[in-house]
Design a protein around this motif. Structure first.
Motif, PDB file in Angstrom:
ATOM      1  N   CYS A  28      13.780 -47.964  18.104  1.00 33.44           N
ATOM      2  CA  CYS A  28      13.284 -49.338  17.932  1.00 33.44           C
ATOM      3  C   CYS A  28      13.729 -49.842  16.568  1.00 33.44           C
ATOM      4  CB  CYS A  28      11.755 -49.380  18.053  1.00 33.44           C
ATOM      5  SG  CYS A  28      10.910 -48.424  16.774  1.00 33.44           S
ATOM      6  N   CYS A  30      11.825 -50.732  13.973  1.00 31.67           N
ATOM      7  CA  CYS A  30      10.853 -50.587  12.883  1.00 31.67           C
ATOM      8  C   CYS A  30      11.485 -49.900  11.672  1.00 31.67           C
ATOM      9  CB  CYS A  30       9.656 -49.760  13.341  1.00 31.67           C
ATOM     10  SG  CYS A  30       8.649 -50.595  14.561  1.00 31.67           S
ATOM     11  N   CYS A  42       5.113 -50.164  12.927  1.00 30.33           N
ATOM     12  CA  CYS A  42       4.999 -49.709  14.315  1.00 30.33           C
ATOM     13  C   CYS A  42       5.236 -50.885  15.265  1.00 30.33           C
ATOM     14  CB  CYS A  42       3.605 -49.175  14.615  1.00 30.33           C
ATOM     15  SG  CYS A  42       3.018 -47.968  13.438  1.00 30.33           S
ATOM     16  N   CYS A  43       5.626 -50.547  16.502  1.00 27.86           N
ATOM     17  CA  CYS A  43       5.828 -51.568  17.527  1.00 27.86           C
ATOM     18  C   CYS A  43       5.538 -50.916  18.887  1.00 27.86           C
ATOM     19  CB  CYS A  43       7.254 -52.106  17.462  1.00 27.86           C
ATOM     20  SG  CYS A  43       8.474 -50.953  18.103  1.00 27.86           S
ATOM     21  N   CYS A  46       7.600 -47.478  19.490  1.00 24.11           N
ATOM     22  CA  CYS A  46       7.252 -46.236  18.794  1.00 24.11           C
ATOM     23  C   CYS A  46       5.766 -45.897  18.933  1.00 24.11           C
ATOM     24  CB  CYS A  46       7.719 -46.254  17.340  1.00 24.11           C
ATOM     25  SG  CYS A  46       7.144 -47.620  16.346  1.00 24.11           S
TER      26      CYS A  46
HETATM   27 ZN   LIG Z   1       8.786 -49.320  16.473  1.00 21.39          ZN
END
Ligand SMILES: [Zn+2]
Length: 483
Positions: A28, A30, A42-43, A46
């Protein structure tokens, strides 16, 4: 007991995890920045939220390829990701994306130097995976979890069981860490957890080939804990066998404070993880131009450079290691560039590197971007000295000014009036004055008290603030005293 110690040998394999130096996480966008407030990077990907899909980080893949090439591995042209399933609070998906039977690199080696001898340690595999989050055990029954680390690109380098002592384990880790730092794959900061080591330790009767029961030590994060942890475990296992106990395959942790290992859990086997190919990712496919481009971009590696310095330049092992065994390959790049520009004796350049350069560099906190002196300026300074235009004492002064200002030596000599007083005409009045001031000394030298001669030389050097050519001063004094 002593006889039993003599009859066992230690066999170790090492697993080293390195967080890769990338801006963003493995699957990702991040940030991977260390030290951010908990759970601020974070997203959905993850955090493993349903419906999110991973996209591989090309920079991370290239770091692993470069590492595999630096470790002389064979590259699998088609490499796939697997899911490694297990449940743990720091693993929000309940699986880790990792590699299993087709890792990026296999069957390599690393040459490790210990006590002047080079030992080749085979590398079984180099693979790519993602890191987990981090648990903080605050008090009894209370833990916090920070997912900033969740999904950070992680590389695992697994050696064959070719390591036979705690010293070798430490030397292997040092050599591997240096390669990873030099090629820019990892920052190697063990204290921040970006490089962690897990030795698999077993003992067996000397002379046999079958491996004993393996014990894995988890997450060692310093050279010292690797050394101490392995040494402790060898002794513990040896004594357990001497008492007739059966060793169990298990994972143990190293207790830094009590300096012992303690059981964590019985070691899992591969089938415990229910590995299966990651359905959300296509295979990684490499081609020759890509691999060759990465290979061509690798720097000359530490061990090769060390060998070149000792073999081609006649540096001692100690001198070579001072230039090589540091996190900044730029130091030995500087040495090479200065030597090319100078074209003279490598030892002279190396002496300046080891004394004045490294003294100032270390004092400045080994901050490479702050270094102002240029390799061609060191070369030019040596040439000024060779031509007798500055003395050795003045050269030290010039070097310090080059270090703080980045100016070329000719300019510094000009601005500060540091040229050697090289003509008899310039020196004559100074010498005559010194002789006139010390008639008694001159008289005793004429009577054979040779020991006093250096006193006069010293007086002339002082009067010229070290800028006189000592050879010329000697000759002129001799002529006048004899005359
Ligand atoms: Zn992430």
């Amino acid at each position: 007991m002593a006889t039993l110690f003599a009859k066992v040998e230690t066999v170790l394999g090492m697993e080293v995890h390195a967080e890769l130096l990338t801006q963003s996480k493995m699957f990702c966008g991040c940030s991977t920045q260390f030290g951010a407030p908990p759970n601020s990077q974070c997203c959905p990907v993850c955090l493993g939220l349903p419906g999110s899909l991973p996209v591989p980080n090309r920079a991370a893949v290239e770091h692993v390829l470069r590492t595999a090439l630096a470790l002389n591995c064979r590259i699998n042209w088609r490499s796939i990701f697997h899911r490694k399933n297990y449940f743990y609070p720091d693993l929000p998906k309940a699986y880790q994306i990792s590699q299993y039977d087709v890792p990026i690199g296999v069957d390599g080696y690393l040459d490790v130097r210990l006590d002047g001898e080079v030992k080749r340690i085979r590398i079984r595999r180099v693979h790519l995976e993602e890191d987990t989050g981090k648990l903080f055990h605050i008090e009894a029954a209370t833990s916090f979890v920070d997912y900033n680390r969740s999904g950070v690109p992680l590389m695992e380098v697994v050696s064959e069981p070719d390591i036979y002592s705690a010293e070798e384990a430490r030397a292997y880790l040092r050599a591997l860490r240096l390669v990873l730092v030099w090629i820019g794959a990892s920052d190697g900061k063990m204290e921040q957890g970006s490089l962690r080591c897990e030795p698999n330790i077993s003992i067996r009767p000397a002379g046999t080939t079958e491996l004993g029961t393996k014990v894995e030590l988890k997450n060692l994060n310093s050279f010292q804990s690797v050394y101490q942890g392995v040494a402790y475990e060898v002794e513990r296992q040896t004594q357990a066998l001497a008492r007739g106990e059966e060793l169990v395959q298990e994972t143990r942790r190293w207790d830094e404070e009590r300096l012992i290992t303690a059981p964590m859990r019985t070691k899992e086997y591969a089938h415990d993880y229910r590995y299966f190919p990651e359905p959300d990712l296509v295979p990684l496919e490499f081609d020759a131009p890509w691999i060759e481009r990465l290979r061509a971009g690798l720097p000359e590696l530490p061990e090769a450079r060390y060998a070149r310095y000792v073999r081609d330049y006649g540096l001692s092992e100690y001198e070579a290691s001072l230039l090589i065994e540091r996190d900044q390959p730029q130091v030995s790049d500087f040495f090479d560039a200065a030597l090319r520009a100078y074209g003279g004796d490598p030892k002279r350049v190396s002496n300046w590197m080891q004394s004045d350069f490294l003294r100032l560099f270390n004092a400045a906190g080994e901050d490479w971007p702050a270094v102002k002196v240029r390799p061609e300026h060191l070369a030019a300074m040596l040439k000024l000295q060779d031509k007798g235009q500055i003395s050795g004492k003045i050269a030290k002064e010039v070097f310090e000014v080059m270090w703080t200002t980045g100016k070329p030596p000719e300019q510094i000599v000009q601005e500060r009036g540091l040229q050697v007083i090289g003509t008899e005409e310039d020196l004559a009045p100074i010498i005559d004055q010194v002789l006139a001031q010390h008639p008694a000394v001159v008289e005793s030298i004429r009577k054979g008290e040779e020991g006093k001669f250096n006193f006069l030389v010293g007086q002339v050097m002082r009067a010229t603030r070290g800028k006189a050519d000592p050879g010329l001063v000697n000759r002129m004094l001799r002529e006048r005293i004899a005359g």
